[in-house]
Design a protein around this motif. Structure first.
Motif, PDB file in Angstrom:
ATOM      1  N   PRO A  54       0.813  -1.228   0.000  1.00 55.81           N
ATOM      2  CA  PRO A  54       0.000   0.000   0.000  1.00 55.81           C
ATOM      3  C   PRO A  54       0.842   1.273   0.000  1.00 55.81           C
ATOM      4  O   PRO A  54       0.488   2.257  -0.667  1.00 55.81           O
ATOM      5  N   ALA A  55       1.962   1.270   0.709  1.00 57.91           N
ATOM      6  CA  ALA A  55       2.829   2.456   0.715  1.00 57.91           C
ATOM      7  C   ALA A  55       3.408   2.694  -0.677  1.00 57.91           C
ATOM      8  O   ALA A  55       3.465   3.841  -1.142  1.00 57.91           O
ATOM      9  N   ALA A  56       3.816   1.634  -1.361  1.00 58.46           N
ATOM     10  CA  ALA A  56       4.351   1.781  -2.713  1.00 58.46           C
ATOM     11  C   ALA A  56       3.279   2.280  -3.674  1.00 58.46           C
ATOM     12  O   ALA A  56       3.568   3.095  -4.559  1.00 58.46           O
ATOM     13  N   ILE A  57       2.044   1.826  -3.504  1.00 56.20           N
ATOM     14  CA  ILE A  57       0.948   2.295  -4.357  1.00 56.20           C
ATOM     15  C   ILE A  57       0.705   3.784  -4.129  1.00 56.20           C
ATOM     16  O   ILE A  57       0.525   4.548  -5.083  1.00 56.20           O
ATOM     17  N   LEU A  58       0.699   4.210  -2.871  1.00 56.98           N
ATOM     18  CA  LEU A  58       0.488   5.629  -2.580  1.00 56.98           C
ATOM     19  C   LEU A  58       1.622   6.497  -3.126  1.00 56.98           C
ATOM     20  O   LEU A  58       1.373   7.549  -3.732  1.00 56.98           O
ATOM     21  N   ILE A  59       2.841   6.069  -2.939  1.00 57.01           N
ATOM     22  CA  ILE A  59       3.980   6.839  -3.426  1.00 57.01           C
ATOM     23  C   ILE A  59       3.984   6.886  -4.954  1.00 57.01           C
ATOM     24  O   ILE A  59       4.166   7.944  -5.564  1.00 57.01           O
ATOM     25  N   GLY A  61       1.404   6.482  -6.948  1.00 62.79           N
ATOM     26  CA  GLY A  61       0.269   7.295  -7.390  1.00 62.79           C
ATOM     27  C   GLY A  61       0.551   8.777  -7.252  1.00 62.79           C
ATOM     28  O   GLY A  61       0.176   9.574  -8.119  1.00 62.79           O
ATOM     29  N   ALA A  62       1.210   9.156  -6.163  1.00 64.87           N
ATOM     30  CA  ALA A  62       1.550  10.571  -5.972  1.00 64.87           C
ATOM     31  C   ALA A  62       2.541  11.045  -7.030  1.00 64.87           C
ATOM     32  O   ALA A  62       2.451  12.179  -7.511  1.00 64.87           O
ATOM     33  N   ILE A  63       3.475  10.194  -7.407  1.00 65.00           N
ATOM     34  CA  ILE A  63       4.450  10.564  -8.430  1.00 65.00           C
ATOM     35  C   ILE A  63       3.797  10.600  -9.814  1.00 65.00           C
ATOM     36  O   ILE A  63       4.097  11.466 -10.630  1.00 65.00           O
ATOM     37  N   ALA A  64       2.878   9.676 -10.075  1.00 68.12           N
ATOM     38  CA  ALA A  64       2.289   9.547 -11.411  1.00 68.12           C
ATOM     39  C   ALA A  64       1.092  10.447 -11.657  1.00 68.12           C
ATOM     40  O   ALA A  64       0.606  10.513 -12.783  1.00 68.12           O
ATOM     41  N   ILE A  65       0.607  11.176 -10.663  1.00 66.77           N
ATOM     42  CA  ILE A  65      -0.617  11.959 -10.848  1.00 66.77           C
ATOM     43  C   ILE A  65      -0.406  13.109 -11.836  1.00 66.77           C
ATOM     44  O   ILE A  65      -1.267  13.358 -12.692  1.00 66.77           O
ATOM     45  N   LYS A  66       0.730  13.784 -11.769  1.00 67.41           N
ATOM     46  CA  LYS A  66       0.963  14.909 -12.666  1.00 67.41           C
ATOM     47  C   LYS A  66       1.093  14.459 -14.123  1.00 67.41           C
ATOM     48  O   LYS A  66       0.428  15.026 -14.999  1.00 67.41           O
ATOM     49  N   PRO A  67       1.919  13.441 -14.448  1.00 63.31           N
ATOM     50  CA  PRO A  67       1.968  12.986 -15.847  1.00 63.31           C
ATOM     51  C   PRO A  67       0.629  12.426 -16.331  1.00 63.31           C
ATOM     52  O   PRO A  67       0.276  12.582 -17.498  1.00 63.31           O
ATOM     53  N   ALA A  68      -0.134  11.801 -15.446  1.00 66.51           N
ATOM     54  CA  ALA A  68      -1.436  11.265 -15.858  1.00 66.51           C
ATOM     55  C   ALA A  68      -2.396  12.391 -16.218  1.00 66.51           C
ATOM     56  O   ALA A  68      -3.142  12.285 -17.205  1.00 66.51           O
ATOM     57  N   LEU A  69      -2.388  13.466 -15.453  1.00 71.62           N
ATOM     58  CA  LEU A  69      -3.236  14.617 -15.776  1.00 71.62           C
ATOM     59  C   LEU A  69      -2.811  15.274 -17.083  1.00 71.62           C
ATOM     60  O   LEU A  69      -3.655  15.684 -17.888  1.00 71.62           O
ATOM     61  N   GLN A  70      -1.507  15.361 -17.325  1.00 73.14           N
ATOM     62  CA  GLN A  70      -1.033  15.902 -18.588  1.00 73.14           C
ATOM     63  C   GLN A  70      -1.446  15.014 -19.755  1.00 73.14           C
ATOM     64  O   GLN A  70      -1.808  15.514 -20.822  1.00 73.14           O
TER      65      GLN A  70
END
Length: 119
Positions: A54-59, A61-70
């Protein structure tokens, strides 16, 4: 209410039963806390494994949120650039929709059947 059968079994112990009971009623072997430390390490390792994913998923997801929005913004711009006539469904397809769905369902069932036969 205690069953009479259970009471009868308790009364009808043979020598092997008594020997086994005496073996399991003996005092535990003194190991100077070794078994407790092993159990503590096992529990700690289990909790580490439970919390790592779960910690790896959260980290991640936090890293990938900006490229995903772009990526979503670029995709929406590309969809606006494509002519709308390409998204229109021809009228002939609408009358054939039930047949297309039946054929797609048969294809999926056939593929799953072949996979199950291979196993």
């Amino acid at each position: 209410m205690i069953s009479k059968i259970i009471n009868m079994v308790d009364r009808m112990k043979d020598t092997e039963d008594r020997l086994l009971e005496s073996m399991f009623q003996s005092e535990p072997i003194a190991d100077n806390g070794f078994s407790d430390s092993v159990m503590w390490r096992l529990r700690r390792r289990i909790w580490i494994c439970r919390l790592t994913l779960p910690a790896a998923i959260l980290i991640g997801g936090a890293i990938a949120i900006k490229p995903a929005l772009q990526f979503v913004l670029v995709g929406s711009r590309l969809l606006n650039a494509v002519p709308q006539e390409l998204f229109a469904v021809p009228a002939a397809w609408i009358s054939q929709l039930p047949i297309i769905l039946i054929a797609a369902t048969a294809l999926v069932i056939g593929m799953l059947s072949v996979r199950m036969l291979d196993e």
